[in-house]
Design an enzyme around this catalytic site. Structure first.
Site, PDB file in Angstrom:
ATOM      1  N   GLU A   1       3.514  12.481  -5.320  1.00  0.00           N
ATOM      2  CA  GLU A   1       2.947  12.472  -3.964  1.00  0.00           C
ATOM      3  C   GLU A   1       3.792  13.416  -3.097  1.00  0.00           C
ATOM      4  O   GLU A   1       5.004  13.237  -2.978  1.00  0.00           O
ATOM      5  CB  GLU A   1       2.974  11.059  -3.379  1.00  0.00           C
ATOM      6  CG  GLU A   1       2.310  11.003  -2.019  1.00  0.00           C
ATOM      7  CD  GLU A   1       2.232   9.590  -1.449  1.00  0.00           C
ATOM      8  OE1 GLU A   1       3.267   8.907  -1.413  1.00  0.00           O
ATOM      9  OE2 GLU A   1       1.124   9.194  -1.036  1.00  0.00           O
TER      10      GLU A   1
ATOM     11  N   CYS B   1      -2.002   8.395   2.874  1.00  0.00           N
ATOM     12  CA  CYS B   1      -1.856   7.752   1.570  1.00  0.00           C
ATOM     13  C   CYS B   1      -3.025   8.108   0.655  1.00  0.00           C
ATOM     14  O   CYS B   1      -2.856   8.292  -0.534  1.00  0.00           O
ATOM     15  CB  CYS B   1      -1.733   6.246   1.739  1.00  0.00           C
ATOM     16  SG  CYS B   1      -2.942   5.559   2.849  1.00  0.00           S
TER      17      CYS B   1
ATOM     18  N   GLU C   1       0.884  -1.170   0.000  1.00  0.00           N
ATOM     19  CA  GLU C   1       0.000   0.000   0.000  1.00  0.00           C
ATOM     20  C   GLU C   1       0.916   1.213   0.000  1.00  0.00           C
ATOM     21  O   GLU C   1       1.551   1.515   1.005  1.00  0.00           O
ATOM     22  CB  GLU C   1      -0.903  -0.076   1.238  1.00  0.00           C
ATOM     23  CG  GLU C   1      -2.162   0.711   1.065  1.00  0.00           C
ATOM     24  CD  GLU C   1      -1.935   2.163   1.380  1.00  0.00           C
ATOM     25  OE1 GLU C   1      -1.594   2.912   0.450  1.00  0.00           O
ATOM     26  OE2 GLU C   1      -2.070   2.526   2.557  1.00  0.00           O
TER      27      GLU C   1
HETATM   28  P1  NDP Z   1       9.354   4.333   4.031  1.00  0.00           P
HETATM   29  O1  NDP Z   1       8.546   3.710   2.969  1.00  0.00           O
HETATM   30  O2  NDP Z   1      10.836   4.305   3.864  1.00  0.00           O
HETATM   31  O3  NDP Z   1       9.008   3.694   5.466  1.00  0.00           O
HETATM   32  C1  NDP Z   1       7.936   2.826   5.708  1.00  0.00           C
HETATM   33  C2  NDP Z   1       8.377   1.663   6.583  1.00  0.00           C
HETATM   34  O4  NDP Z   1       9.356   0.896   5.876  1.00  0.00           O
HETATM   35  C3  NDP Z   1       9.066   2.109   7.885  1.00  0.00           C
HETATM   36  O5  NDP Z   1       8.752   1.201   8.913  1.00  0.00           O
HETATM   37  C4  NDP Z   1      10.529   2.013   7.515  1.00  0.00           C
HETATM   38  O6  NDP Z   1      11.377   1.882   8.630  1.00  0.00           O
HETATM   39  C5  NDP Z   1      10.529   0.750   6.679  1.00  0.00           C
HETATM   40  N1  NDP Z   1      11.695   0.607   5.807  1.00  0.00           N
HETATM   41  C6  NDP Z   1      12.555   1.546   5.363  1.00  0.00           C
HETATM   42  N2  NDP Z   1      13.493   0.982   4.577  1.00  0.00           N
HETATM   43  C7  NDP Z   1      13.244  -0.336   4.530  1.00  0.00           C
HETATM   44  C8  NDP Z   1      13.850  -1.451   3.878  1.00  0.00           C
HETATM   45  N3  NDP Z   1      14.932  -1.299   3.107  1.00  0.00           N
HETATM   46  N4  NDP Z   1      13.309  -2.673   4.035  1.00  0.00           N
HETATM   47  C9  NDP Z   1      12.205  -2.842   4.801  1.00  0.00           C
HETATM   48  N5  NDP Z   1      11.586  -1.825   5.461  1.00  0.00           N
HETATM   49  C10 NDP Z   1      12.093  -0.589   5.316  1.00  0.00           C
HETATM   50  O7  NDP Z   1       8.824   5.828   4.183  1.00  0.00           O
HETATM   51  P2  NDP Z   1       9.528   7.126   4.775  1.00  0.00           P
HETATM   52  O8  NDP Z   1       9.274   7.170   6.224  1.00  0.00           O
HETATM   53  O9  NDP Z   1      10.967   7.189   4.342  1.00  0.00           O
HETATM   54  O10 NDP Z   1       8.712   8.296   4.031  1.00  0.00           O
HETATM   55  C11 NDP Z   1       9.129   8.761   2.760  1.00  0.00           C
HETATM   56  C12 NDP Z   1       7.947   9.010   1.837  1.00  0.00           C
HETATM   57  O11 NDP Z   1       7.199   7.807   1.699  1.00  0.00           O
HETATM   58  C13 NDP Z   1       6.921  10.022   2.323  1.00  0.00           C
HETATM   59  O12 NDP Z   1       7.289  11.318   1.983  1.00  0.00           O
HETATM   60  C14 NDP Z   1       5.679   9.583   1.575  1.00  0.00           C
HETATM   61  O13 NDP Z   1       5.676  10.114   0.270  1.00  0.00           O
HETATM   62  C15 NDP Z   1       5.824   8.083   1.501  1.00  0.00           C
HETATM   63  N6  NDP Z   1       5.042   7.400   2.556  1.00  0.00           N
HETATM   64  C16 NDP Z   1       3.854   6.847   2.219  1.00  0.00           C
HETATM   65  C17 NDP Z   1       3.066   6.270   3.195  1.00  0.00           C
HETATM   66  C18 NDP Z   1       1.729   5.681   2.889  1.00  0.00           C
HETATM   67  O14 NDP Z   1       0.886   5.620   3.769  1.00  0.00           O
HETATM   68  N7  NDP Z   1       1.525   5.182   1.701  1.00  0.00           N
HETATM   69  C19 NDP Z   1       3.477   6.246   4.594  1.00  0.00           C
HETATM   70  C20 NDP Z   1       4.770   6.808   4.842  1.00  0.00           C
HETATM   71  C21 NDP Z   1       5.503   7.369   3.841  1.00  0.00           C
HETATM   72  P3  NDP Z   1      11.920   3.162   9.432  1.00  0.00           P
HETATM   73  O15 NDP Z   1      11.004   4.292   9.190  1.00  0.00           O
HETATM   74  O16 NDP Z   1      11.868   2.706  10.818  1.00  0.00           O
HETATM   75  O17 NDP Z   1      13.305   3.397   8.943  1.00  0.00           O
END
Ligand code: NDP
Length: 480
Positions: free
Chosen positions: A382, A286, A252
């Protein structure tokens, strides 16, 4: 501050035991930049331990419970969440920066997910299949086994509810890796689950970095399903890591969701949805509606009414409970400011105002851009901040072409009194959810949710999620 805590923020839950990690990570309060807590920096070894604990739970007490017994436990968790709604809301407000009322709504939604999936646990049935003479054929729905849940910081409680709730309902044992920037309610929830009688190991929570703990979970060969919510970039990495083990993934990944407003729309009904769907949770949603497509005949009127609403929007610390809180972090604020800079060639129709916001908070003013072309970066990418663009259109065909012209396809809203147009658009818009004369339907725990294109694949929420969190076995008995 955070008097409500009834758990140690620097612990993780593995196999029913609360443990400290070898190292910790700092957790900041987005409202003022202060240090909120130290949290466990779960390692790849901790993830392995959690997966093993989940396997033990699947093969032990948790795996032996009937669907009805699982449902009862989930329902009880929901009741206990309801008893702690105010505490959970306060924790989330400090941790995520959500205005208190919105944090409270998330806590209530978490309870509702647990009630819904508690009730649904024993309702998913197989089928009998007419087949050759001498055979009886039927299907069974079975849990995958161990499910991994990698969640972001924007709606921790709601995303835990929809993914962990559905996975537990089907009898999976879960390993949850919350976001390092917002993991407190995941820990609080795990405590509540224990109090409600969830057997040890059925839910394991390992906070930590995505690069280490998240990647270790995505690539763990003993996990049978991964549910991920977050960015497109990380989602693709997770899918690749899980692919090595041929593990199914639900992704998602956000969107660029439009609302289409036609000349015959009821503007009084539409206005709150047009604005709130863009600025709720400071736009870090999202399904945020970041593009508002407006038919020419009412363009000026909608722009003026939205601009007036924007001028009344106040931004402030989470506990002051304004319309909008801070963004999750300075990092996210920098990303959104970069987008605002990309809009320097555009006209700003209106911005909100700050209200007693501390200097070190991650605040960004909600900003409404007008007369934006469909191919502008602000209309394509986004932003994940409180930013909306207004795009004029002439005809229905043009509106559909603009609406469908992004890489995403999560949600779309249609505002028109014309019933035939409603039906045509519902079919022609590329999105996983369509709302007619509303947007979001109040959250919709019951409504299947997920996207197409870069918004991801698979469905969570509603009864549909139970199919994703289970696998189908076909049994063909030959009896002559
Ligand atoms: P991420 O997609 O990087 O983070 C989401 C989750 O994935 C967090 O728990 C993160 O861990 C984890 N994660 C990060 N890197 C890895 C990896 N290599 N393997 C497995 N899991 C991983 O989002 P960000 O927090 O960096 O946000 C950046 C952008 O993403 C935002 O600006 C937005 O555009 C989008 N976003 C979209 C969301 C949605 O609801 N669709 C939600 C959040 C972000 P941790 O944060 O602990 O490092």
């Amino acid at each position: 501050m955070l008097d409500a805590l009834w758990f140690n923020p620097n612990e993780m839950l593995i196999g029913g035991t609360w443990k400290t990690a070898v190292s910790n990570l700092p957790l900041f309060n987005p409202s003022d930049g202060s240090l909120l807590a130290e949290i466990a920096n779960g390692s790849a070894i901790n993830i392995d331990e959690a997966v093993t604990a989940a396997q033990v739970a699947r093969n032990g007490k948790w795996g032996q419970l009937s669907a009805t017994e699982r449902g009862r436990i989930l329902t009880k968790i929901g009741q206990k969440v309801l008893e702690r709604v105010d505490d959970l809301a306060e924790i989330e407000a400090y941790d995520v920066g959500k205005p208190l009322a919105q944090a409270r709504a998330d806590a209530v939604a978490l309870a509702r997910y647990m009630e819904f999936y508690g009730g649904a646990a024993d309702k998913l049935m197989g089928e009998t299949i007419p087949y050759l003479n001498g055979y009886t054929v039927y299907t069974l729905r079975e849990p995958h086994g161990v499910t991994g849940h990698i969640i972001p910081w924007n709606y921790p409680m709601q995303i835990i509810g929809r993914s962990v709730g559905a996975a537990l309902a089907m009898g999976n044992a879960c390993v949850l890796k919350p976001a390092e920037e917002a993991c407190l309610t995941a820990l609080a929830f795990a405590r509540i689950c224990g109090e409600a009688g969830l057997p040890d190991g059925a839910l394991n929570v390992v906070p930590g970095s995505g690069i280490e703990a998240g990647a270790a979970l995505a690539g763990n060969p003993n996990v049978q399903h991964i549910s991920f919510t977050g960015s497109v970039h990380t989602g693709a990495l997770v899918q690749r890591a899980a692919g090595v083990n041929v593990v199914p993934v639900t992704l998602e990944l956000g969107g660029k969701s439009p609302q289409l407003v036609f000349n015959d729309a009821n503007l009084t009904a539409a206005l709150p949805f047009l604005v709130n769907a863009g600025i709720q949770n400071a736009g870090q949603t999202c399904s945020a509606s970041s593009r508002i497509l407006i038919q020419r005949g009412i363009y000026n009127s909608v722009r003026d009414r939205m601009a007036e609403a924007y001028c009344n929007l106040t931004v402030g610390p989470a506990m002051a409970d304004m319309h909008i809180g801070p963004l999750i972090s300075e990092r996210q604020k920098a990303l959104v400011l970069e987008f605002l800079a990309k809009g320097s060639d555009l006209t700003i129709a209106a911005q909100g105002k700050l209200h007693d916001a501390p200097n070190n908070g991650a605040y960004v003013l909600p900003t409404l851009f007008e007369n934006v072309t469909a191919d502008h970066p602000l209309a394509q990418d986004e932003i994940f901040g409180p930013v909306q663009v207004l795009i004029p259109f002439e005809t229905e065909e043009e509106a559909v072409a603009i609406a469908n012209n992004t890489d995403y396809g999560l949600v779309a809203g249609i505002w028109t009194a014309d019933g035939a147009r409603q039906m045509r658009l519902a079919k022609s818009l590329r999105a996983g959810q369509i709302f007619i004369n509303n947007y979001g339907a109040g959250g919709g725990v019951e409504l299947p949710f997920g996207g197409i294109g870069k918004s991801g694949h698979g469905r969570e929420k509603g009864f549909e999620a139970l199919y994703g969190f289970s696998t189908l076995k076909t049994i063909a008995a030959h009896h002559g």
